[in-house]
Design a protein around this motif. Structure first.
Motif, PDB file in Angstrom:
ATOM      1  N   SER A 141     150.125 -18.226  19.443  1.00 38.07           N
ATOM      2  CA  SER A 141     149.461 -17.261  18.577  1.00 38.07           C
ATOM      3  C   SER A 141     148.956 -17.918  17.298  1.00 38.07           C
ATOM      4  O   SER A 141     147.941 -17.497  16.730  1.00 38.07           O
ATOM      5  N   VAL A 193     155.161 -18.662  19.414  1.00 34.53           N
ATOM      6  CA  VAL A 193     154.577 -18.648  18.072  1.00 34.53           C
ATOM      7  C   VAL A 193     153.408 -19.624  17.987  1.00 34.53           C
ATOM      8  O   VAL A 193     152.366 -19.331  17.393  1.00 34.53           O
ATOM      9  N   GLU A 220     158.147 -20.961   9.612  1.00 32.08           N
ATOM     10  CA  GLU A 220     158.119 -20.416  10.967  1.00 32.08           C
ATOM     11  C   GLU A 220     159.268 -20.970  11.802  1.00 32.08           C
ATOM     12  O   GLU A 220     159.847 -20.253  12.637  1.00 32.08           O
ATOM     13  N   VAL A 264     162.169 -18.772  13.714  1.00 33.53           N
ATOM     14  CA  VAL A 264     162.440 -18.901  15.150  1.00 33.53           C
ATOM     15  C   VAL A 264     163.927 -19.145  15.402  1.00 33.53           C
ATOM     16  O   VAL A 264     164.535 -18.547  16.307  1.00 33.53           O
TER      17      VAL A 264
END
Length: 288
Positions: A72, A69, A31, A35
């Motif tokens: 969520s 992020v 992740e 990003v």
């Protein structure tokens, strides 16, 4: 070089730091890299004349995207099967050094950071770990500098209470980890118990994909019995290899020649205080 080449060169130079910032906020290398790539795309679409400090702009943009992020991800992690542990960063897995970590981003610290609110975590990581000013933190969080200072203060108190710092040098840490590896592959439970703090905690993350303990295991006797049972079940098919896990000596476990787990350990006073075992195959891809 033309301006595009200059921009690309500057981005590549600070990319490890950007990934480190995003990883500190998310605990996921995949992740974090997504990003950072998104921030690069946004930089390409931005008006060049309006950006005076490219590095500062990228750090703030990466932080904003990571915060979105993280918010969520909280819902997904609440539904996770068993304990959720961060994706480990193993130094040997990446000679190119695509992520810059400080020693404070240990597995233990990242687990504690999971208990903070997204805003508190962002303020703490950006200011206390990466040294951003509260004016810069405010741009990322969307609050005033004074509010961000309060967020960082609350986070710092929580972190200090949950993760007190131990003065352990890398040589001593490595010695204990090596002894732990030897004891964990044998059948001498007393030798293993002697290496564990009486209040040791073991957390294992299989993500519901592979077999792992669904709850943390507490206490030296209970943890030792669990590890010995696993060693007996795996037998000669399993071996440990030393590695640097999130900046500290740790272990890789191989089963039939395939990576099956990454061990991060917290050590203090010559004993193991915490054991983090990441076995979810999705979190081991970068290690391979």
């Amino acid at each position: 070089m033309n301006s595009d080449e200059d921009l690309a060169a500057e981005f590549e130079a600070i990319r490890p730091r950007l990934v480190g910032v995003a990883y500190g906020l998310l605990g996921s290398l995949d992740e974090a890299e997504d990003v950072v790539q998104d921030a690069w795309f946004r930089l390409g679409r931005a008006e060049r004349g309006q950006i005076q400090d490219v590095t500062g702009w990228l750090v703030v943009t990466v932080s904003r995207l990571a915060l979105d992020v993280l918010r969520s991800a909280r819902v997904r992690r609440e539904e996770y099967v068993g304990p959720w542990l961060p994706e480990p960063v193993v130094a040997e897995a990446d000679p190119a050094d695509r992520v810059t970590l400080t020693e404070s981003m240990s597995m233990a610290m990242l687990v504690v950071l999971e208990s903070l609110s997204p805003a508190e975590r962002t303020a703490f990581v950006l200011h206390d770990v990466f040294g951003l000013s509260f004016e810069e933190v405010a741009q990322a969080v969307g609050r005033s500098p004074a509010a961000c200072r309060q967020l960082a203060t609350r986070a710092r108190k929580h972190v200090t209470a949950r993760a007190p710092r131990f003065e352990v040098d890398a040589t001593e840490h490595r010695r204990v980890v090596e002894a732990f590896a030897r004891a964990s592959t044998g059948d001498d439970i007393d030798a293993l118990v002697a290496l564990l703090d009486p209040d040791v905690v073991l957390r294992s993350d299989g993500g519901g994909v592979v077999h792992a303990a669904r709850r943390p295991i507490h206490g030296a006797e209970q943890v030792a019995r669990f590890l010995i049972r696993v060693a007996v079940r795996l037998g000669a098919r399993s071996r440990f290899a030393p590695a640097t896990v999130n900046g500290w000596p740790g272990l890789l476990r191989f089963r039939n020649g395939e990576l099956s787990g990454v061990f991060g350990l917290t050590v203090a006073d010559g004993r193991v205080m915490e054991i983090f075992i990441v076995m979810n195959p999705e979190k081991l891809r970068s290690v391979r």
